[in-house]
Design a protein around this motif. Structure first.
Motif, short mmCIF file in Angstrom:
data_model
loop_
_atom_site.label_atom_id
_atom_site.label_comp_id
_atom_site.label_asym_id
_atom_site.label_seq_id
_atom_site.Cartn_x
_atom_site.Cartn_y
_atom_site.Cartn_z
N MET B 113 -18.87 -7.99 -2.40
CA MET B 113 -17.58 -7.95 -3.10
C MET B 113 -17.45 -6.69 -3.94
O MET B 113 -16.37 -6.09 -4.01
CB MET B 113 -17.42 -9.19 -3.98
N THR B 114 -18.54 -6.30 -4.58
CA THR B 114 -18.52 -5.07 -5.39
C THR B 114 -18.19 -3.87 -4.52
O THR B 114 -17.32 -3.06 -4.85
CB THR B 114 -19.87 -4.88 -6.09
N PHE B 115 -18.86 -3.78 -3.36
CA PHE B 115 -18.63 -2.66 -2.45
C PHE B 115 -17.18 -2.65 -1.96
O PHE B 115 -16.51 -1.61 -1.99
CB PHE B 115 -19.61 -2.74 -1.27
N VAL B 116 -16.69 -3.82 -1.54
CA VAL B 116 -15.34 -3.90 -0.98
C VAL B 116 -14.30 -3.54 -2.04
O VAL B 116 -13.36 -2.77 -1.78
CB VAL B 116 -15.07 -5.32 -0.41
N LEU B 117 -14.47 -4.05 -3.26
CA LEU B 117 -13.47 -3.80 -4.31
C LEU B 117 -13.49 -2.34 -4.76
O LEU B 117 -12.44 -1.76 -5.04
CB LEU B 117 -13.69 -4.74 -5.49
N ILE B 118 -14.68 -1.73 -4.84
CA ILE B 118 -14.73 -0.30 -5.20
C ILE B 118 -14.05 0.52 -4.11
O ILE B 118 -13.25 1.42 -4.38
CB ILE B 118 -16.19 0.17 -5.42
N LEU B 119 -14.34 0.18 -2.85
CA LEU B 119 -13.74 0.91 -1.73
C LEU B 119 -12.22 0.76 -1.71
O LEU B 119 -11.48 1.75 -1.61
CB LEU B 119 -14.35 0.41 -0.41
N LEU B 120 -11.76 -0.48 -1.84
CA LEU B 120 -10.32 -0.75 -1.83
C LEU B 120 -9.62 -0.02 -2.98
O LEU B 120 -8.64 0.70 -2.78
CB LEU B 120 -10.07 -2.26 -1.94
N GLY B 121 -10.16 -0.19 -4.20
CA GLY B 121 -9.55 0.44 -5.37
C GLY B 121 -9.53 1.96 -5.26
O GLY B 121 -8.54 2.60 -5.61
N THR B 122 -10.63 2.52 -4.77
CA THR B 122 -10.72 3.98 -4.62
C THR B 122 -9.67 4.48 -3.64
O THR B 122 -8.96 5.44 -3.91
CB THR B 122 -12.13 4.37 -4.13
N LEU B 123 -9.55 3.79 -2.50
CA LEU B 123 -8.57 4.20 -1.49
C LEU B 123 -7.15 4.14 -2.05
O LEU B 123 -6.36 5.08 -1.87
CB LEU B 123 -8.67 3.29 -0.26
N ILE B 124 -6.83 3.06 -2.77
CA ILE B 124 -5.47 2.89 -3.28
C ILE B 124 -5.15 3.94 -4.34
O ILE B 124 -4.10 4.58 -4.30
CB ILE B 124 -5.28 1.46 -3.86
N ILE B 125 -6.08 4.15 -5.29
CA ILE B 125 -5.79 5.10 -6.37
C ILE B 125 -5.72 6.53 -5.83
O ILE B 125 -4.80 7.27 -6.13
CB ILE B 125 -6.85 5.00 -7.49
N GLY B 133 6.04 6.00 -2.57
CA GLY B 133 5.95 4.70 -3.23
C GLY B 133 4.93 3.77 -2.62
O GLY B 133 5.04 2.56 -2.69
N ARG B 134 3.91 4.34 -1.99
CA ARG B 134 2.82 3.53 -1.45
C ARG B 134 1.62 4.42 -1.16
O ARG B 134 1.70 5.64 -1.27
CB ARG B 134 3.25 2.80 -0.18
N SER B 135 0.52 3.78 -0.79
CA SER B 135 -0.68 4.52 -0.43
C SER B 135 -0.46 5.22 0.90
O SER B 135 0.05 4.63 1.85
CB SER B 135 -1.88 3.57 -0.32
N ALA B 136 -0.84 6.50 0.97
CA ALA B 136 -0.64 7.26 2.20
C ALA B 136 -1.53 6.74 3.32
O ALA B 136 -1.24 6.94 4.49
CB ALA B 136 -0.92 8.74 1.94
N VAL B 137 -2.63 6.06 2.96
CA VAL B 137 -3.57 5.58 3.98
C VAL B 137 -3.31 4.12 4.32
O VAL B 137 -3.12 3.76 5.48
CB VAL B 137 -5.02 5.77 3.50
N LEU B 138 -3.29 3.26 3.28
CA LEU B 138 -3.21 1.82 3.52
C LEU B 138 -1.78 1.27 3.45
O LEU B 138 -1.52 0.18 3.93
CB LEU B 138 -4.07 1.06 2.51
N GLY B 139 -0.88 2.05 2.85
CA GLY B 139 0.47 1.53 2.56
C GLY B 139 1.25 1.08 3.77
O GLY B 139 2.10 0.20 3.67
N GLY B 140 1.01 1.68 4.94
CA GLY B 140 1.77 1.35 6.13
C GLY B 140 1.43 0.00 6.73
O GLY B 140 2.22 -0.56 7.48
#
Lengths: 168, 143
Positions: B113-125, B133-140
């Motif tokens: 969970m720690t790995f997934v949340l750090i990865l997700l948060g890093t990608l979004i920020i 108005g969205r993430s260029a990678v995950l927003g679509g």
């Protein structure tokens, strides 16, 4: 399984500071820590039991763990809700509206208290770790932590409490 | 605070050696000091000033993440906070969970969970695009 020895390790001021000191503590209770004393620049394990032997320090130890765990659980939820920002306004605005609920606002005040106590008590732990004289005065330090907590928490309760009352 | 460990012979530990516990001990203190300023600052700015969370919505976060300063602030909080918190939870699990199977299960869950949340948060920020108005990678994915 329950009779195995526990190894207690901590970093101390010593030759080649910092160094790691370990001690075998047989038949330790679950809620334990070791007493330490200053001896030739090295803190040694003197007595098996609790470092605070009950009392305020033991409560601070428990409160530090509980507040830390609570903040960690909130952090995990907070990363997930904030991640929705990456998917556009529709999802995030719907979910973040939950935080405007009065019950959640009450939990927000609790979160502020948990974060503030954990931060201030963390400073006390570091003082005890890095300054041997501070460990003799851990009770006074705890009084200082509680005093500072009340001074800083009061305005936080005022601002968040005001918005909580407005939201009712 | 001392770090408790179970069932490891103390005699095999090199005195003053490069034990991982020493580095996590340092990490907890250094990250703790940094987090003290970042988290209390974040809380004061977002939760106490300007009406607190009343004004927190997509536009508010989007505006903040247009600035590399706040992106760096938020990402550092995310990264240090998750590592500091995960290590604290590991210590708690080591201290109180005695059955080996339960310890492995809980710690594995914690680390994943720690790995997934750090990865997700890093990608979004880091990939947030305020113009779209969205993430260029995950927003679509769900847009």
């Amino acid at each position: 399984m329950h009779n195995e020895a526990l190894t207690w390790s901590f970093a101390v001021r010593g030759p080649g500071w910092p160094m790691l000191v370990s001690a075998q503590i047989p038949h330790s209770p679950r809620f334990f820590t070791a007493d330490t004393s200053e001896r030739r620049g090295v803190r040694t394990v003197e007595k098996v039991g609790t470092i605070y032997r009950g009392g305020q320090g033991q409560w601070a130890f428990a409160a530090h763990r509980i507040s830390g765990a609570l903040v960690f659980f909130f952090l995990m939820a907070h990363i997930l809700d904030t991640a929705l920002v990456g998917f556009g306004p529709k999802f995030y605005n719907r979910v973040v509206g939950v935080y405007h609920n009065p019950v959640i606002r009450l939990m927000e005040i609790g979160l502020a208290g948990a974060v503030l106590f954990h931060a201030l008590n963390g400073l006390r732990i570091m003082a005890i770790d890095f300054f041997p004289k501070a460990s003799d005065r851990q009770r006074e330090l705890l009084g200082f932590v509680i005093g500072l907590f009340m001074v800083l928490f009061a305005p936080a309760v005022f601002f968040m409490g005001r918005e909580l009352l407005h939201s009712l | 605070m001392a770090v408790a460990e179970r069932a490891r012979p103390a005699t095999k530990r090199p005195p003053g050696g490069s034990d991982i516990n020493l580095w996590t001990w340092f990490f907890m203190r250094i990250s703790g000091i940094v987090l003290l300023f970042l988290v209390l600052g974040h809380f004061t700015i977002v939760h106490l000033m300007g009406g607190g969370i009343n004004r927190v919505n997509f536009a508010f976060v989007s505006g903040r993440w247009s600035s590399p300063f706040w992106q760096t602030w938020d990402w550092t909080m995310l990264f240090l906070g998750m590592l500091h918190g995960a290590n604290g939870m590991k210590v708690i699990i080591d201290d109180y969970v005695r059955r080996p199977g339960a310890r492995v299960a809980l710690k594995s869950t914690l680390y994943v969970m720690t790995f997934v949340l750090i990865l997700l948060g890093t990608l979004i920020i880091l990939t947030f695009d305020p113009t779209k108005g969205r993430s260029a990678v995950l927003g679509g994915i769900a847009g």
